[in-house]
Scaffold this active site. Sequence first.
Site, PDB file in Angstrom:
ATOM      1  CG  ASN A 197      -9.058  -6.436  -1.071  1.00  0.00           C
ATOM      2  OD1 ASN A 197      -9.362  -5.421  -2.089  1.00  0.00           O
ATOM      3  ND2 ASN A 197      -7.663  -6.531  -1.663  1.00  0.00           N
TER       4      ASN A 197
ATOM      5  N   GLY B 182     -11.444  -2.544   4.110  1.00  0.00           N
ATOM      6  CA  GLY B 182     -11.971  -1.839   5.145  1.00  0.00           C
ATOM      7  C   GLY B 182     -11.166  -1.301   6.260  1.00  0.00           C
TER       8      GLY B 182
ATOM      9  CE  LYS C 246       2.562  -2.492  -4.669  1.00  0.00           C
ATOM     10  NZ  LYS C 246       2.195  -2.106  -2.785  1.00  0.00           N
TER      11      LYS C 246
ATOM     12  CD  GLN D 273       0.811  -9.300  -2.493  1.00  0.00           C
ATOM     13  OE1 GLN D 273       1.106  -9.205  -4.033  1.00  0.00           O
ATOM     14  NE2 GLN D 273      -0.699  -8.060  -2.976  1.00  0.00           N
TER      15      GLN D 273
ATOM     16  N   GLY E 183      -4.606  -4.048  -4.080  1.00  0.00           N
ATOM     17  CA  GLY E 183      -5.525  -3.794  -4.262  1.00  0.00           C
ATOM     18  C   GLY E 183      -5.050  -2.336  -4.161  1.00  0.00           C
ATOM     19  CG  HIS E 184      -2.344  -1.779  -6.834  1.00  0.00           C
ATOM     20  ND1 HIS E 184      -2.444  -3.052  -8.112  1.00  0.00           N
ATOM     21  CD2 HIS E 184      -1.886  -2.215  -5.901  1.00  0.00           C
ATOM     22  CE1 HIS E 184      -1.001  -3.754  -7.244  1.00  0.00           C
ATOM     23  NE2 HIS E 184      -0.924  -3.349  -6.174  1.00  0.00           N
TER      24      HIS E 184
ATOM     25  CB  SER F 117       4.078  11.459  -4.530  1.00  0.00           C
ATOM     26  OG  SER F 117       2.418  10.316  -5.094  1.00  0.00           O
ATOM     27  CB  VAL F 118       2.714  16.621  -3.390  1.00  0.00           C
ATOM     28  CG1 VAL F 118       3.821  16.937  -2.579  1.00  0.00           C
ATOM     29  CG2 VAL F 118       2.369  16.772  -4.206  1.00  0.00           C
ATOM     30  N   GLY F 119      -0.260  14.532  -3.270  1.00  0.00           N
ATOM     31  CA  GLY F 119      -1.314  13.650  -3.099  1.00  0.00           C
ATOM     32  C   GLY F 119      -1.881  12.513  -4.423  1.00  0.00           C
TER      33      GLY F 119
ATOM     34  CG  ASP G 170      -1.547  -1.302   0.939  1.00  0.00           C
ATOM     35  OD1 ASP G 170      -2.147  -1.409   0.470  1.00  0.00           O
ATOM     36  OD2 ASP G 170      -2.012  -1.616   2.739  1.00  0.00           O
TER      37      ASP G 170
ATOM     38  NE  ARG H 105      -4.028  -0.006   3.220  1.00  0.00           N
ATOM     39  CZ  ARG H 105      -4.395   1.002   2.919  1.00  0.00           C
ATOM     40  NH1 ARG H 105      -4.121   2.195   2.871  1.00  0.00           N
ATOM     41  NH2 ARG H 105      -4.837   0.796   1.197  1.00  0.00           N
TER      42      ARG H 105
HETATM   43  P1  GDP Z   1      -0.821  -0.138  -3.391  1.00  0.00           P
HETATM   44  O1  GDP Z   1      -1.254  -1.020  -3.226  1.00  0.00           O
HETATM   45  O2  GDP Z   1       0.734   0.357  -3.376  1.00  0.00           O
HETATM   46  O3  GDP Z   1      -1.138  -0.161  -4.978  1.00  0.00           O
HETATM   47  O4  GDP Z   1      -1.508   1.418  -2.847  1.00  0.00           O
HETATM   48  P2  GDP Z   1      -2.812   1.784  -1.795  1.00  0.00           P
HETATM   49  O5  GDP Z   1      -3.309   2.080  -3.837  1.00  0.00           O
HETATM   50  O6  GDP Z   1      -3.170  -0.152  -1.835  1.00  0.00           O
HETATM   51  O7  GDP Z   1      -2.521   2.374  -1.261  1.00  0.00           O
HETATM   52  C1  GDP Z   1      -2.266   4.224  -1.361  1.00  0.00           C
HETATM   53  C2  GDP Z   1      -3.605   5.402  -0.972  1.00  0.00           C
HETATM   54  O8  GDP Z   1      -2.284   6.280  -1.001  1.00  0.00           O
HETATM   55  C3  GDP Z   1      -4.550   5.024  -1.964  1.00  0.00           C
HETATM   56  O9  GDP Z   1      -5.229   5.554  -1.455  1.00  0.00           O
HETATM   57  C4  GDP Z   1      -3.959   6.115  -3.185  1.00  0.00           C
HETATM   58  O10 GDP Z   1      -4.921   6.775  -3.275  1.00  0.00           O
HETATM   59  C5  GDP Z   1      -3.267   6.941  -1.827  1.00  0.00           C
HETATM   60  N1  GDP Z   1      -2.259   7.765  -2.363  1.00  0.00           N
HETATM   61  C6  GDP Z   1      -1.507   7.946  -3.142  1.00  0.00           C
HETATM   62  N2  GDP Z   1       0.379   8.411  -3.710  1.00  0.00           N
HETATM   63  C7  GDP Z   1      -0.235   9.195  -2.725  1.00  0.00           C
HETATM   64  C8  GDP Z   1       0.132  10.754  -1.614  1.00  0.00           C
HETATM   65  O11 GDP Z   1       1.105  10.973  -2.203  1.00  0.00           O
HETATM   66  N3  GDP Z   1      -0.599  11.594  -1.374  1.00  0.00           N
HETATM   67  C9  GDP Z   1      -1.944  11.047  -0.456  1.00  0.00           C
HETATM   68  N4  GDP Z   1      -2.295  11.894   0.137  1.00  0.00           N
HETATM   69  N5  GDP Z   1      -2.470  10.104  -0.904  1.00  0.00           N
HETATM   70  C10 GDP Z   1      -1.887   9.191  -1.817  1.00  0.00           C
HETATM   71  P1  IMO Z   2      -0.687  -4.482  -2.078  1.00  0.00           P
HETATM   72  O1  IMO Z   2      -0.612  -4.517  -3.650  1.00  0.00           O
HETATM   73  C1  IMO Z   2      -1.413  -4.423   1.932  1.00  0.00           C
HETATM   74  C2  IMO Z   2      -0.641  -9.161   3.833  1.00  0.00           C
HETATM   75  C3  IMO Z   2      -1.928  -9.040   4.037  1.00  0.00           C
HETATM   76  C4  IMO Z   2      -0.832 -10.281   5.403  1.00  0.00           C
HETATM   77  C5  IMO Z   2      -0.156 -10.925   4.908  1.00  0.00           C
HETATM   78  C6  IMO Z   2      -0.670 -12.823   3.856  1.00  0.00           C
HETATM   79  O2  IMO Z   2      -2.691  -3.300  -2.119  1.00  0.00           O
HETATM   80  O3  IMO Z   2       0.239  -3.470  -1.692  1.00  0.00           O
HETATM   81  P2  IMO Z   2      -2.684 -13.079   1.815  1.00  0.00           P
HETATM   82  O4  IMO Z   2      -3.546 -12.446   1.694  1.00  0.00           O
HETATM   83  O5  IMO Z   2      -1.709 -12.441   1.466  1.00  0.00           O
HETATM   84  O6  IMO Z   2      -1.630 -14.367   1.517  1.00  0.00           O
HETATM   85  O7  IMO Z   2      -1.934 -12.316   2.946  1.00  0.00           O
HETATM   86  O8  IMO Z   2       0.132  -9.818   3.175  1.00  0.00           O
HETATM   87  N1  IMO Z   2      -1.554  -8.125   2.503  1.00  0.00           N
HETATM   88  C7  IMO Z   2      -1.336  -6.902   2.197  1.00  0.00           C
HETATM   89  N2  IMO Z   2      -0.785  -6.122   2.389  1.00  0.00           N
HETATM   90  N3  IMO Z   2      -1.128  -4.291   0.706  1.00  0.00           N
HETATM   91  C8  IMO Z   2      -1.476  -5.352  -0.351  1.00  0.00           C
HETATM   92  O9  IMO Z   2      -1.235  -5.227  -1.262  1.00  0.00           O
HETATM   93  C9  IMO Z   2      -1.044  -6.853   0.354  1.00  0.00           C
HETATM   94  N4  IMO Z   2      -1.104  -7.862   0.061  1.00  0.00           N
HETATM   95  C10 IMO Z   2      -1.230  -8.772   1.621  1.00  0.00           C
HETATM   96  O10 IMO Z   2      -2.423  -8.384   5.009  1.00  0.00           O
HETATM   97  O11 IMO Z   2      -0.714  -9.494   5.958  1.00  0.00           O
HETATM   98 MG    MG Z   3      -2.608  -1.536  -1.575  1.00  0.00          MG
END
Ligand code: GDP
Ligand code: IMO
Ligand code: MG
Length: 431
Positions: free
Chosen positions: A302, A304, A20, A226, A44-45, A415-417, A17, A307
């Site tokens: 995914n 809710g 990416k 991940q 979850g991206h 990144s700033v948002g 998270d 974190r």
């Molecule tokens: P990923 O799994 O690595 O793609 O990351 P996620 O999408 O799960 O979580 C990143 C969260 O931060 C998402 O809600 C993005 O919309 C948000 N986000 C990404 N870059 C920035 C940033 O620079 N600032 C803020 N405020 N939110 C960001």
């Molecule tokens: P993105 O791509 C954050 C964590 C789960 C758990 C461990 C194992 O959005 O960054 P799994 O279901 O893979 O067997 O769970 O890995 N986990 C993540 N945490 N971001 C993810 O994906 C994750 N994918 C798995 O919370 O601790």
């Molecule tokens: Mg994610």
Amino acid sequence: MKNNFKSLVVVGSQWGDEGKGKITDYFAQKAEMVVRFAGGDNAGHMIEFGGARHKVTIVPSGIFNRHVKNVIGNGTVVNLTNLVAEMKKINEAGVDTSNLFVSDRAHIIFDWHCQIDALQEESRKERIIGTTKRGIGPTYADKASRYGIRICDIEQPEFKDILKENVDYHNQIITQLYNGTPYVFEEVYAKLMDNYNVIKNNIVDSGEMVAEAIEENQFVLFEGAQGVLLDIDHGTYPYVTSSTCSANNASTGAGIHAKHIQKVVGIAKAYQTRVGFGGMPTEIIDETAHRIRERGREYGSNSGKPRRIGYFDAVAMKYAIRVGGIDELFLTLLDVLDTEKEIKICTAYELDGKCIKTMPANDNDLKRCKPVYETLPGWEQDITKVTSFAELPINAQNYMNRIKEIVGAEFLGFSVGPDRKQTIMLKGEFE
Ligand code: GDP
Ligand code: IMO
Ligand code: MG
């Protein structure tokens, strides 16, 4: 924006998270191809542009750039029901998925994998991992033990027999080991074929497709899910996912040779978050954590679930850079810290009275590590409209410079948002 190189790996450098999806989508504007090389719909991206917010789990984050070929590589595990549902959602948002390709070698996540995942979690009691229950562990376990079913198996003449044996095998595990609910072959087959027929035309020999793109000198992005600290080998085992989600797997999981990988960018959040269980030395449970969680919308995309929040862990980052082969970092969510009076960076751990600068192998030891902090003054102003490093308040510049110094890696950008536009490049390679 021009780019001086032709292949780039984007991976998480913490516990997932890190943003990416956002950064992959940003780079994809200049790419010809994006390949997901590991994991499944446990990811979850979130991607934002033009006032809309989109989520992808198994579809590569390049999908919103229409000129880009998006490939779900052989190293992934794919739940066909969820893939079809995700494609439908993307189509409903007015985005075409004819540029989406799925590897014929990817392993299929079946409903039993999800059930076994949930049953295993239940049986682990206090040693629960906190998985996403998307069947990731059981599917990769089947892959390794040669009980897996791949997409290319479906068209084989003996497929029905193979699937039948596979259903029986998993029913035995489910009923005899866990007292769970067994599956009926006819229902499994009908559901699988319904989904298969939707994606049939998108199935390809993905390794060949990626190799061709490389040969034609196209710009190929390799998208990790991940993060390094969740990697099956290098992560905080057993509180990890079940794939090699670091860049080390970008080539294998995309079906090409490692010699084609030119650069690895580690996406790094300006602080630390974690979704599942396991050691997290810089975790904080106070008002600061609450403020960061709300400002950063740090709730599982995914599940809710809130974190876990912590200060930037430079020990873990240095480790991730070393084992994950990260060349440069991309700092995200820096704006989330806009309200902080002071900000801490963990520079070492204290374990049993000793100061250590590397991550211990065992999670029990990691849990006993006390963070050693360096405290920096915050900038206490809004940076969300900044468009260059020079425009950042001096304390924000200092924060980035100090991280850079401690971890020994340059920033490619920050990144700033959440919006695609709130992305700033520091290096000429992508201007
Ligand atoms: P990923 O799994 O690595 O793609 O990351 P996620 O999408 O799960 O979580 C990143 C969260 O931060 C998402 O809600 C993005 O919309 C948000 N986000 C990404 N870059 C920035 C940033 O620079 N600032 C803020 N405020 N939110 C960001
Ligand atoms: P993105 O791509 C954050 C964590 C789960 C758990 C461990 C194992 O959005 O960054 P799994 O279901 O893979 O067997 O769970 O890995 N986990 C993540 N945490 N971001 C993810 O994906 C994750 N994918 C798995 O919370 O601790
Ligand atoms: Mg994610």
